[in-house]
Design a protein around this motif. Sequence first.
Motif, PDB file in Angstrom:
ATOM      1  N   VAL A  92      -2.825  -5.699  -8.063  1.00 32.47           N
ATOM      2  CA  VAL A  92      -2.531  -7.016  -8.626  1.00 32.47           C
ATOM      3  C   VAL A  92      -3.356  -8.102  -7.930  1.00 32.47           C
ATOM      4  O   VAL A  92      -3.829  -9.036  -8.568  1.00 32.47           O
ATOM      5  N   HIS A  93      -3.539  -7.944  -6.628  1.00 33.81           N
ATOM      6  CA  HIS A  93      -4.253  -8.957  -5.855  1.00 33.81           C
ATOM      7  C   HIS A  93      -5.746  -8.656  -5.693  1.00 33.81           C
ATOM      8  O   HIS A  93      -6.456  -9.399  -5.021  1.00 33.81           O
ATOM      9  N   GLY A  94      -6.213  -7.563  -6.300  1.00 36.16           N
ATOM     10  CA  GLY A  94      -7.625  -7.215  -6.242  1.00 36.16           C
ATOM     11  C   GLY A  94      -8.099  -6.838  -4.845  1.00 36.16           C
ATOM     12  O   GLY A  94      -9.204  -7.174  -4.440  1.00 36.16           O
ATOM     13  N   LEU A  95      -7.254  -6.115  -4.111  1.00 35.68           N
ATOM     14  CA  LEU A  95      -7.555  -5.745  -2.728  1.00 35.68           C
ATOM     15  C   LEU A  95      -7.869  -4.262  -2.605  1.00 35.68           C
ATOM     16  O   LEU A  95      -7.491  -3.469  -3.458  1.00 35.68           O
ATOM     17  N   SER A  96      -8.494  -3.905  -1.509  1.00 38.96           N
ATOM     18  CA  SER A  96      -8.791  -2.505  -1.225  1.00 38.96           C
ATOM     19  C   SER A  96      -7.564  -1.833  -0.619  1.00 38.96           C
ATOM     20  O   SER A  96      -7.223  -2.083   0.541  1.00 38.96           O
ATOM     21  N   VAL A  97      -6.908  -1.002  -1.383  1.00 36.88           N
ATOM     22  CA  VAL A  97      -5.721  -0.317  -0.889  1.00 36.88           C
ATOM     23  C   VAL A  97      -6.081   0.656   0.222  1.00 36.88           C
ATOM     24  O   VAL A  97      -5.335   0.822   1.181  1.00 36.88           O
ATOM     25  N   ASP A  98      -7.242   1.287   0.124  1.00 35.57           N
ATOM     26  CA  ASP A  98      -7.633   2.261   1.143  1.00 35.57           C
ATOM     27  C   ASP A  98      -7.816   1.607   2.506  1.00 35.57           C
ATOM     28  O   ASP A  98      -7.396   2.152   3.529  1.00 35.57           O
ATOM     29  N   ALA A  99      -8.430   0.433   2.541  1.00 35.51           N
ATOM     30  CA  ALA A  99      -8.617  -0.275   3.813  1.00 35.51           C
ATOM     31  C   ALA A  99      -7.279  -0.689   4.410  1.00 35.51           C
ATOM     32  O   ALA A  99      -7.064  -0.564   5.619  1.00 35.51           O
ATOM     33  N   LEU A 100      -6.365  -1.154   3.572  1.00 41.76           N
ATOM     34  CA  LEU A 100      -5.039  -1.555   4.039  1.00 41.76           C
ATOM     35  C   LEU A 100      -4.277  -0.361   4.595  1.00 41.76           C
ATOM     36  O   LEU A 100      -3.709  -0.425   5.694  1.00 41.76           O
ATOM     37  N   ILE A 101      -4.264   0.737   3.865  1.00 41.06           N
ATOM     38  CA  ILE A 101      -3.569   1.945   4.311  1.00 41.06           C
ATOM     39  C   ILE A 101      -4.159   2.434   5.632  1.00 41.06           C
ATOM     40  O   ILE A 101      -3.436   2.813   6.558  1.00 41.06           O
ATOM     41  N   ASN A 102      -5.464   2.408   5.729  1.00 38.87           N
ATOM     42  CA  ASN A 102      -6.132   2.834   6.959  1.00 38.87           C
ATOM     43  C   ASN A 102      -5.680   1.975   8.145  1.00 38.87           C
ATOM     44  O   ASN A 102      -5.340   2.506   9.208  1.00 38.87           O
ATOM     45  N   ASP A 103      -5.675   0.664   7.965  1.00 43.80           N
ATOM     46  CA  ASP A 103      -5.262  -0.227   9.052  1.00 43.80           C
ATOM     47  C   ASP A 103      -3.796  -0.020   9.426  1.00 43.80           C
ATOM     48  O   ASP A 103      -3.444  -0.040  10.609  1.00 43.80           O
ATOM     49  N   LEU A 104      -2.933   0.170   8.440  1.00 46.66           N
ATOM     50  CA  LEU A 104      -1.516   0.415   8.733  1.00 46.66           C
ATOM     51  C   LEU A 104      -1.338   1.719   9.505  1.00 46.66           C
ATOM     52  O   LEU A 104      -0.588   1.770  10.488  1.00 46.66           O
ATOM     53  N   ASN A 105      -2.036   2.766   9.085  1.00 42.45           N
ATOM     54  CA  ASN A 105      -1.915   4.047   9.781  1.00 42.45           C
ATOM     55  C   ASN A 105      -2.509   3.984  11.192  1.00 42.45           C
ATOM     56  O   ASN A 105      -1.972   4.599  12.111  1.00 42.45           O
ATOM     57  N   GLU A 106      -3.576   3.226  11.367  1.00 45.79           N
ATOM     58  CA  GLU A 106      -4.135   3.039  12.716  1.00 45.79           C
ATOM     59  C   GLU A 106      -3.129   2.333  13.616  1.00 45.79           C
ATOM     60  O   GLU A 106      -2.970   2.672  14.783  1.00 45.79           O
ATOM     61  N   PHE A 107      -2.453   1.312  13.060  1.00 48.70           N
ATOM     62  CA  PHE A 107      -1.431   0.587  13.812  1.00 48.70           C
ATOM     63  C   PHE A 107      -0.338   1.533  14.295  1.00 48.70           C
ATOM     64  O   PHE A 107       0.021   1.535  15.474  1.00 48.70           O
ATOM     65  N   PHE A 108       0.187   2.352  13.385  1.00 57.23           N
ATOM     66  CA  PHE A 108       1.261   3.275  13.765  1.00 57.23           C
ATOM     67  C   PHE A 108       0.761   4.357  14.717  1.00 57.23           C
ATOM     68  O   PHE A 108       1.497   4.786  15.610  1.00 57.23           O
ATOM     69  N   ALA A 109      -0.477   4.793  14.567  1.00 53.08           N
ATOM     70  CA  ALA A 109      -1.038   5.795  15.474  1.00 53.08           C
ATOM     71  C   ALA A 109      -1.127   5.244  16.895  1.00 53.08           C
ATOM     72  O   ALA A 109      -0.784   5.934  17.870  1.00 53.08           O
ATOM     73  N   LYS A 110      -1.548   3.996  17.027  1.00 52.25           N
ATOM     74  CA  LYS A 110      -1.643   3.380  18.353  1.00 52.25           C
ATOM     75  C   LYS A 110      -0.273   3.177  18.976  1.00 52.25           C
ATOM     76  O   LYS A 110      -0.112   3.304  20.183  1.00 52.25           O
ATOM     77  N   LYS A 111       0.720   2.847  18.151  1.00 52.46           N
ATOM     78  CA  LYS A 111       2.088   2.684  18.674  1.00 52.46           C
ATOM     79  C   LYS A 111       2.655   4.006  19.165  1.00 52.46           C
ATOM     80  O   LYS A 111       3.491   4.033  20.037  1.00 52.46           O
ATOM     81  N   GLY A 112       2.166   5.088  18.569  1.00 51.57           N
ATOM     82  CA  GLY A 112       2.674   6.414  18.927  1.00 51.57           C
ATOM     83  C   GLY A 112       2.009   7.014  20.156  1.00 51.57           C
ATOM     84  O   GLY A 112       2.437   8.041  20.654  1.00 51.57           O
ATOM     85  N   GLU A 113       0.979   6.361  20.643  1.00 47.59           N
ATOM     86  CA  GLU A 113       0.251   6.900  21.809  1.00 47.59           C
ATOM     87  C   GLU A 113       1.064   6.769  23.082  1.00 47.59           C
ATOM     88  O   GLU A 113       1.828   5.910  23.292  1.00 47.59           O
TER      89      GLU A 113
END
Length: 69
Positions: free
Chosen positions: A48-69
């Motif tokens: 709807v907002h014309g954004l890259s879903v893949d980039a957003l998902i990647n950043d969210l998963n990186e965030f959670f991966a770093k929290k899990g370290e």
Amino acid sequence: MAKITKDMIIADVLRMDRETAPIFMRHGLHCLGCPASSMESIADAAMVHGLSVDALINDLNEFFAKKGE
């Protein structure tokens, strides 16, 4: 570690960790408190907002991966 997918609801991800809000906002999803965020998937919102879903998902998963370290 949490695994974020395109079909997840925005509000569910925010409930998992409120610190994800700046990530959504950085990608152009500023209406995190709107009623649609409680029903809308990440993929639908990105479309709807014309954004890259893949980039957003990647950043969210990186965030959670770093929290899990």
